[in-house]
Design an enzyme around this catalytic site. Structure first.
Site, PDB file in Angstrom:
ATOM      1  N   LYS A  99       0.831  -1.217   0.000  1.00 50.31           N
ATOM      2  CA  LYS A  99       0.000   0.000   0.000  1.00 50.31           C
ATOM      3  C   LYS A  99       0.860   1.259   0.000  1.00 50.31           C
ATOM      4  CE  LYS A  99      -1.780   1.910   3.924  1.00 50.31           C
ATOM      5  NZ  LYS A  99      -1.628   3.360   4.054  1.00 50.31           N
ATOM      6  N   ASN A 100       1.820   1.327   0.914  1.00 49.74           N
ATOM      7  CA  ASN A 100       2.539   2.596   1.044  1.00 49.74           C
ATOM      8  C   ASN A 100       3.525   2.842  -0.096  1.00 49.74           C
ATOM      9  OD1 ASN A 100       0.997   3.323   3.194  1.00 49.74           O
ATOM     10  ND2 ASN A 100       2.482   2.680   4.749  1.00 49.74           N
ATOM     11  N   ARG A 137      -4.639  10.054   3.165  1.00 53.25           N
ATOM     12  CA  ARG A 137      -3.424  10.742   3.560  1.00 53.25           C
ATOM     13  C   ARG A 137      -2.489  11.006   2.375  1.00 53.25           C
ATOM     14  NH1 ARG A 137      -2.691  13.770   7.543  1.00 53.25           N
ATOM     15  NH2 ARG A 137      -0.513  14.320   7.583  1.00 53.25           N
ATOM     16  N   CYS A 166      -5.927   8.341   8.179  1.00 53.22           N
ATOM     17  CA  CYS A 166      -5.967   7.872   9.567  1.00 53.22           C
ATOM     18  C   CYS A 166      -5.440   8.964  10.491  1.00 53.22           C
ATOM     19  CB  CYS A 166      -5.121   6.608   9.714  1.00 53.22           C
ATOM     20  SG  CYS A 166      -5.852   5.167   8.911  1.00 53.22           S
ATOM     21  N   ARG A 214      -0.400  14.911  12.494  1.00 53.42           N
ATOM     22  CA  ARG A 214       0.490  14.515  11.402  1.00 53.42           C
ATOM     23  C   ARG A 214       0.866  15.741  10.571  1.00 53.42           C
ATOM     24  NH1 ARG A 214      -1.934   9.078   8.819  1.00 53.42           N
ATOM     25  NH2 ARG A 214       0.222   8.771   8.143  1.00 53.42           N
ATOM     26  N   PRO A 215       1.836  16.528  11.066  1.00 57.04           N
ATOM     27  CA  PRO A 215       2.214  17.771  10.387  1.00 57.04           C
ATOM     28  C   PRO A 215       2.882  17.490   9.031  1.00 57.04           C
ATOM     29  CG  PRO A 215       3.756  17.294  12.161  1.00 57.04           C
ATOM     30  CD  PRO A 215       2.676  16.259  12.246  1.00 57.04           C
ATOM     31  N   ILE A 216       2.888  18.508   8.151  1.00 60.38           N
ATOM     32  CA  ILE A 216       3.590  18.333   6.868  1.00 60.38           C
ATOM     33  C   ILE A 216       4.643  19.435   6.677  1.00 60.38           C
ATOM     34  CG2 ILE A 216       1.744  17.045   5.717  1.00 60.38           C
ATOM     35  CD1 ILE A 216       1.068  19.689   4.224  1.00 60.38           C
ATOM     36  N   ASP A 217       5.128  19.975   7.817  1.00 64.43           N
ATOM     37  CA  ASP A 217       6.108  21.062   7.723  1.00 64.43           C
ATOM     38  C   ASP A 217       7.371  20.646   6.955  1.00 64.43           C
ATOM     39  OD1 ASP A 217       6.218  19.489  10.286  1.00 64.43           O
ATOM     40  OD2 ASP A 217       8.181  20.461  10.396  1.00 64.43           O
ATOM     41  N   GLN A 218       7.767  19.373   7.045  1.00 64.84           N
ATOM     42  CA  GLN A 218       9.001  18.940   6.363  1.00 64.84           C
ATOM     43  C   GLN A 218       8.796  18.844   4.848  1.00 64.84           C
ATOM     44  OE1 GLN A 218      12.021  18.669   8.135  1.00 64.84           O
ATOM     45  NE2 GLN A 218      10.593  19.657   9.542  1.00 64.84           N
ATOM     46  N   ASP A 267       3.666   0.808  12.178  1.00 62.42           N
ATOM     47  CA  ASP A 267       2.453   0.232  11.588  1.00 62.42           C
ATOM     48  C   ASP A 267       2.202  -1.208  12.031  1.00 62.42           C
ATOM     49  OD1 ASP A 267       1.974   2.598  10.324  1.00 62.42           O
ATOM     50  OD2 ASP A 267       2.762   1.968   8.381  1.00 62.42           O
TER      51      ASP A 267
HETATM   52  N1  EPU Z   1       6.606  14.529  10.823  1.00 67.38           N
HETATM   53  C1  EPU Z   1       6.785  15.860  11.071  1.00 67.38           C
HETATM   54  N2  EPU Z   1       6.698  16.736  10.024  1.00 67.38           N
HETATM   55  C2  EPU Z   1       6.452  16.315   8.750  1.00 67.38           C
HETATM   56  C3  EPU Z   1       6.277  14.952   8.504  1.00 67.38           C
HETATM   57  C4  EPU Z   1       6.356  14.074   9.573  1.00 67.38           C
HETATM   58  O1  EPU Z   1       7.013  16.272  12.199  1.00 67.38           O
HETATM   59  O2  EPU Z   1       6.396  17.158   7.843  1.00 67.38           O
HETATM   60  C5  EPU Z   1       6.728  13.574  11.932  1.00 67.38           C
HETATM   61  C6  EPU Z   1       5.413  12.839  12.206  1.00 67.38           C
HETATM   62  O3  EPU Z   1       4.596  13.563  13.074  1.00 67.38           O
HETATM   63  C7  EPU Z   1       5.900  11.524  12.785  1.00 67.38           C
HETATM   64  C8  EPU Z   1       7.222  11.284  12.056  1.00 67.38           C
HETATM   65  O4  EPU Z   1       7.627  12.544  11.530  1.00 67.38           O
HETATM   66  O5  EPU Z   1       6.169  11.680  14.142  1.00 67.38           O
HETATM   67  C9  EPU Z   1       7.155  10.286  10.924  1.00 67.38           C
HETATM   68  O6  EPU Z   1       6.103  10.619  10.021  1.00 67.38           O
HETATM   69  P1  EPU Z   1       6.148  10.226   8.488  1.00 67.38           P
HETATM   70  O7  EPU Z   1       6.146  11.468   7.695  1.00 67.38           O
HETATM   71  O8  EPU Z   1       7.248   9.246   8.273  1.00 67.38           O
HETATM   72  O9  EPU Z   1       4.745   9.505   8.281  1.00 67.38           O
HETATM   73  P2  EPU Z   1       3.809   9.585   7.013  1.00 67.38           P
HETATM   74  O10 EPU Z   1       4.627   9.729   5.790  1.00 67.38           O
HETATM   75  O11 EPU Z   1       2.697  10.535   7.250  1.00 67.38           O
HETATM   76  C10 EPU Z   1       3.921   7.049   6.504  1.00 67.38           C
HETATM   77  C11 EPU Z   1       2.947   5.931   6.295  1.00 67.38           C
HETATM   78  C12 EPU Z   1       2.294   5.588   7.622  1.00 67.38           C
HETATM   79  C13 EPU Z   1       3.364   5.205   8.625  1.00 67.38           C
HETATM   80  C14 EPU Z   1       4.433   6.304   8.742  1.00 67.38           C
HETATM   81  C15 EPU Z   1       5.620   5.907   9.586  1.00 67.38           C
HETATM   82  C16 EPU Z   1       2.210   6.316   4.055  1.00 67.38           C
HETATM   83  C17 EPU Z   1       1.123   6.771   3.152  1.00 67.38           C
HETATM   84  N3  EPU Z   1       1.942   6.372   5.344  1.00 67.38           N
HETATM   85  O12 EPU Z   1       3.179   8.135   7.023  1.00 67.38           O
HETATM   86  O13 EPU Z   1       1.482   4.461   7.345  1.00 67.38           O
HETATM   87  O14 EPU Z   1       2.779   5.018   9.896  1.00 67.38           O
HETATM   88  O15 EPU Z   1       4.928   6.621   7.414  1.00 67.38           O
HETATM   89  O16 EPU Z   1       6.225   4.771   9.076  1.00 67.38           O
HETATM   90  O17 EPU Z   1       3.268   5.905   3.612  1.00 67.38           O
HETATM   91  C18 EPU Z   1      -0.342   3.025   7.627  1.00 67.38           C
HETATM   92  O18 EPU Z   1       0.039   2.423   6.618  1.00 67.38           O
HETATM   93  O19 EPU Z   1      -1.247   2.590   8.396  1.00 67.38           O
HETATM   94  C19 EPU Z   1       0.268   4.300   7.969  1.00 67.38           C
HETATM   95  C20 EPU Z   1      -0.283   5.153   8.810  1.00 67.38           C
END
Ligand code: EPU
Length: 421
Positions: free
Chosen positions: A22-23, A93, A117, A122-126, A307
């Site tokens: 999926k991811n 997401r 979810c 779940r910030p997107i600042d990065q 996960d």
């Molecule tokens: N974070 C920030 N700023 C950002 C992005 C992330 O502070 O701009 C923090 C998050 O708050 C978190 C950490 O960095 O504490 C990691 O977040 P990440 O960005 O890696 O997560 P994501 O990309 O939103 C993906 C998966 C998630 C999985 C996480 C961690 C996808 C679509 N989603 O989410 O998968 O939990 O990585 O491995 O790839 C799932 O499949 O059920 C799922 C939630």
């Protein structure tokens, strides 16, 4: 509202074949927007997140064909819009990958903030930091992110992530693929789906190196051509069936996996007394009489995946002794399922980032709610291992990410059915 009804207590036995990840697919489908031509993508799971994403691509003007198999053909030659439909974007997401894809291909994007979810903030600042480093002018509101070229135009650059983020790594890789110059992402995520995205883009003509390490380099190319690519197997789906086999006292051959991706999970299952037999592309799980206690801390890959936190917690809930489970990626993730597990008889004490789980002989059936995808998967495992009947509500979360879960579980002997009201 549909729900799953599970009669527990029967060990899972037999074989299950794992679907495409999926991811990985939710990153690769948006990345197909960069391709000036036809992409044939194989091993695409039929899950609701994929269906929504394909609708979004079609809505933007891509031609999408799905012929009833696991292959999707996408032709992005005639994209007409850089504003994906907000009502679709908000359903999941990974729609935020359209920001990187549209910025990279057309130099602009107007994308609503994503849904999905919500087990944590779940910030997107990065992601935004990355787009800005590539020269984008970013207008971010509570509703949307709008991107356009800044005064110096868009070009490759060095981006050092403040946190290891899968989403930001993916979005910057996608955005940078067609930009002039070199982009270097430092402190990048190393998950298998990052490598899969790089392999997909490279197959289409990109120049990306270092994926799977903490430094990813993207040398911009002028255009991508079409091609054929096969998505890797889903690490978390595989881990979920392994945990289900372990928790039910079963014996299951999990087929179509990359054993290397599973090491962080198989090591913990072995620690809990599970016999794990590794083949080239399959893993057999043979559960012990009773699982043993263990200690798990979630971490970015190659660590134990967040996960899989909820699924391993179910194993701990019925293991002998007291286990400790520490979450270091999403602190609030326990709240999505621990109360539900407690209503099934689990004993879980949460203190900050750590859950102390005192193993019980058995859980008992109850009516429980899935609050996110993996929480839902964990409740199914709990129901399969419990005495009596468990009803899992809110199953749309589960169907977001697990292909044909009822069919696959039933083939393993589970007594589970989907009930539609
Ligand atoms: N974070 C920030 N700023 C950002 C992005 C992330 O502070 O701009 C923090 C998050 O708050 C978190 C950490 O960095 O504490 C990691 O977040 P990440 O960005 O890696 O997560 P994501 O990309 O939103 C993906 C998966 C998630 C999985 C996480 C961690 C996808 C679509 N989603 O989410 O998968 O939990 O990585 O491995 O790839 C799932 O499949 O059920 C799922 C939630």
């Amino acid at each position: 509202m549909a729900r799953y009804e599970i009669i527990g207590g029967k060990p899972l036995e037999g074989e299950v074949t794992i679907s495409g990840a999926k991811n990985a697919v939710v990153a690769i489908l948006p990345a197909a927007l960069l391709v000036d031509g036809v992409c044939r993508i194989e091993n695409v799971p039929d899950i609701s997140d994929v269906r929504i994403l394909l609708n979004m691509l079609e809505d933007l003007g891509a031609k999408v064909e799905r012929d009833g198999t696991d292959t999707v053909i996408i032709d992005s030659t005639n994209i007409t819009s850089t504003t994906p439909a907000p009502e679709l974007v908000k359903k999941m997401r990974a729609s935020y990958y359209l920001m990187g894809a549209l910025l990279g291909r057309f130099g602009k994007a107007h994308v609503a903030l994503p849904g999905g979810c919500n087990f944590a903030s779940r910030p997107i600042d990065q992601h935004i930091k990355g787009f800005a480093a590539l020269g984008a002018d970013v207008d971010e509101t509570d509703e949307y992110v709008a991107l356009q070229p800044g005064p110096n135009g868009l070009q490759g650059n060095r981006v050092s992530l403040d946190v290891v983020s899968v989403g930001a790594t993916v979005n910057i890789m996608i955005a940078a693929t067609l930009l002039p110059g070199q982009t270097v992402i430092e402190n990048a995520a190393k998950e298998p789906h990052i490598v899969d995205l790089a392999n997909f883009l490279n197959t289409m003509g990109a120049h990306i190196s270092g994926a799977g390490t903490d430094t990813v380099k993207i040398r911009g190319v002028e255009s991508l051509r079409g091609g054929t690519y096969t998505i890797i197997p889903d690490q978390i789906e595989a881990g979920t069936y392994m945990a289900a086999a372990a928790a039910t006292g079963g014996n299951v051959l999990v087929k179509n996996v990359i054993p290397k991706h599973m090491e962080c999970i198989t090591t913990k299952l072995e620690d809990m007394g599970v016999k794990v037999i590794i083949y080239d592309d399959a893993i057999r799980i043979i559960a012990p009489e009773r699982l043993h206690r263990t200690t798990v801390k979630t971490r970015p890959y190659p660590g134990f995946p967040t996960d899989m936190q909820a699924q391993i917690c179910v194993c701990m809930a019925i293991a002998s002794g007291i286990s400790r489970l520490t979450e270091s990626v999403y602190e609030t993730r326990f709240f999505g399922y621990c109360t539900e597990l407690e209503s099934m008889g689990a004993d879980i004490l949460i203190t900050g980032k750590t859950a102390t789980v005192t193993g019980q002989e058995r859980l008992h059936g109850a009516t429980v709610k899935a609050n996110d995808l993996r929480a839902g998967a964990a409740l199914i495992i709990a129901g399969l291992s419990a005495e009596g009947v468990t009803t899992v509500e809110n199953i749309h979360y589960v169907e977001r990410g697990y292909e044909r879960i009822i069919e696959k579980m039933t083939a393993l002997g589970a007594q589970i059915k989907r009930i539609e009201d």
